[in-house]
Design a protein around this motif. Structure first.
Motif, mmCIF file in Angstrom:
data_model
loop_
_atom_site.group_PDB
_atom_site.id
_atom_site.type_symbol
_atom_site.label_atom_id
_atom_site.label_comp_id
_atom_site.label_asym_id
_atom_site.label_seq_id
_atom_site.Cartn_x
_atom_site.Cartn_y
_atom_site.Cartn_z
ATOM 1 N N VAL A 92 -3.748 6.535 -4.060
ATOM 2 C CA VAL A 92 -4.859 6.787 -3.135
ATOM 3 C C VAL A 92 -4.441 6.541 -1.694
ATOM 4 O O VAL A 92 -4.698 7.357 -0.806
ATOM 5 C CB VAL A 92 -6.075 5.904 -3.515
ATOM 6 C CG1 VAL A 92 -7.171 6.027 -2.490
ATOM 7 C CG2 VAL A 92 -6.578 6.275 -4.888
ATOM 8 N N LEU A 93 -3.771 5.423 -1.428
ATOM 9 C CA LEU A 93 -3.340 5.081 -0.078
ATOM 10 C C LEU A 93 -1.868 5.440 0.110
ATOM 11 O O LEU A 93 -1.089 5.392 -0.834
ATOM 12 C CB LEU A 93 -3.524 3.578 0.168
ATOM 13 C CG LEU A 93 -4.957 3.065 0.217
ATOM 14 C CD1 LEU A 93 -4.948 1.543 0.335
ATOM 15 C CD2 LEU A 93 -5.706 3.669 1.379
ATOM 16 N N PRO A 94 -1.463 5.779 1.327
ATOM 17 C CA PRO A 94 -0.041 6.039 1.561
ATOM 18 C C PRO A 94 0.755 4.739 1.480
ATOM 19 O O PRO A 94 0.288 3.680 1.901
ATOM 20 C CB PRO A 94 -0.012 6.632 2.973
ATOM 21 C CG PRO A 94 -1.264 6.166 3.616
ATOM 22 C CD PRO A 94 -2.267 6.000 2.514
ATOM 23 N N GLY A 95 1.941 4.804 0.925
ATOM 24 C CA GLY A 95 2.757 3.601 0.757
ATOM 25 C C GLY A 95 2.328 2.846 -0.490
ATOM 26 O O GLY A 95 1.591 3.345 -1.328
ATOM 27 N N VAL A 96 2.791 1.623 -0.606
ATOM 28 C CA VAL A 96 2.460 0.792 -1.758
ATOM 29 C C VAL A 96 1.481 -0.275 -1.300
ATOM 30 O O VAL A 96 1.859 -1.274 -0.696
ATOM 31 C CB VAL A 96 3.740 0.156 -2.358
ATOM 32 C CG1 VAL A 96 3.395 -0.700 -3.553
ATOM 33 C CG2 VAL A 96 4.731 1.227 -2.735
ATOM 34 N N CYS B 274 -2.640 -2.148 -2.249
ATOM 35 C CA CYS B 274 -3.767 -2.302 -3.162
ATOM 36 C C CYS B 274 -4.895 -1.380 -2.714
ATOM 37 O O CYS B 274 -5.255 -1.368 -1.533
ATOM 38 C CB CYS B 274 -4.231 -3.764 -3.159
ATOM 39 S SG CYS B 274 -5.732 -4.059 -4.111
ATOM 40 N N PRO B 275 -5.481 -0.599 -3.635
ATOM 41 C CA PRO B 275 -6.572 0.294 -3.234
ATOM 42 C C PRO B 275 -7.870 -0.453 -2.923
ATOM 43 O O PRO B 275 -8.773 0.124 -2.336
ATOM 44 C CB PRO B 275 -6.743 1.212 -4.445
ATOM 45 C CG PRO B 275 -6.157 0.482 -5.581
ATOM 46 C CD PRO B 275 -5.094 -0.409 -5.020
ATOM 47 N N TYR B 276 -7.964 -1.719 -3.270
ATOM 48 C CA TYR B 276 -9.187 -2.489 -3.030
ATOM 49 C C TYR B 276 -9.151 -3.255 -1.709
ATOM 50 O O TYR B 276 -10.088 -3.194 -0.926
ATOM 51 C CB TYR B 276 -9.436 -3.460 -4.187
ATOM 52 C CG TYR B 276 -9.629 -2.764 -5.503
ATOM 53 C CD1 TYR B 276 -10.819 -2.115 -5.805
ATOM 54 C CD2 TYR B 276 -8.609 -2.719 -6.440
ATOM 55 C CE1 TYR B 276 -10.988 -1.456 -7.007
ATOM 56 C CE2 TYR B 276 -8.773 -2.068 -7.649
ATOM 57 C CZ TYR B 276 -9.968 -1.438 -7.922
ATOM 58 O OH TYR B 276 -10.132 -0.778 -9.108
ATOM 59 N N CYS B 277 -8.048 -3.987 -1.456
ATOM 60 C CA CYS B 277 -8.007 -4.810 -0.242
ATOM 61 C C CYS B 277 -6.920 -4.387 0.751
ATOM 62 O O CYS B 277 -6.907 -4.860 1.875
ATOM 63 C CB CYS B 277 -7.826 -6.287 -0.619
ATOM 64 S SG CYS B 277 -6.218 -6.676 -1.328
ATOM 65 N N GLY B 278 -5.989 -3.521 0.340
ATOM 66 C CA GLY B 278 -4.952 -3.043 1.242
ATOM 67 C C GLY B 278 -3.729 -3.941 1.332
ATOM 68 O O GLY B 278 -2.839 -3.695 2.138
ATOM 69 N N TYR B 279 -3.671 -4.988 0.521
ATOM 70 C CA TYR B 279 -2.529 -5.915 0.535
ATOM 71 C C TYR B 279 -1.305 -5.198 -0.018
ATOM 72 O O TYR B 279 -1.412 -4.354 -0.900
ATOM 73 C CB TYR B 279 -2.868 -7.138 -0.311
ATOM 74 C CG TYR B 279 -2.011 -8.350 -0.049
ATOM 75 C CD1 TYR B 279 -1.981 -8.957 1.195
ATOM 76 C CD2 TYR B 279 -1.242 -8.897 -1.064
ATOM 77 C CE1 TYR B 279 -1.221 -10.076 1.425
ATOM 78 C CE2 TYR B 279 -0.476 -10.023 -0.850
ATOM 79 C CZ TYR B 279 -0.459 -10.604 0.398
ATOM 80 O OH TYR B 279 0.302 -11.721 0.628
ATOM 81 N N ASN B 280 -0.107 -5.537 0.488
ATOM 82 C CA ASN B 280 1.069 -4.763 0.109
ATOM 83 C C ASN B 280 1.982 -5.450 -0.904
ATOM 84 O O ASN B 280 3.048 -4.938 -1.206
ATOM 85 C CB ASN B 280 1.873 -4.380 1.346
ATOM 86 C CG ASN B 280 2.384 -5.585 2.098
ATOM 87 O OD1 ASN B 280 1.995 -6.706 1.817
ATOM 88 N ND2 ASN B 280 3.243 -5.354 3.062
#
Length: 49
Positions: free
Chosen positions: A21-25, A27-33
């Motif tokens: 869903v998001l570019p890169g790696v 978390c789709p919920y909080c954005g943590y990498n």
């Protein structure tokens, strides 16, 4: 079969389809990498010496 991942911050579990869903790696919920890949339970038979 899809791989399972767990976020290092919110600890939510999701599959690799949600990872796209998001570019890169991230978390789709909080954005943590930082993500942990959950291993499938496997049983290894080791021959005794």
């Amino acid at each position: 079969m899809t791989d399972l991942f767990r976020c290092g911050k919110c600890w939510k579990t999701f599959d690799s389809d949600k990872l796209r869903v998001l570019p890169g790696v991230r978390c789709p919920y909080c954005g943590y990498n930082i993500l942990y890949m959950i291993r499938k339970p496997t049983i290894k038979a080791v021959k005794a010496i």
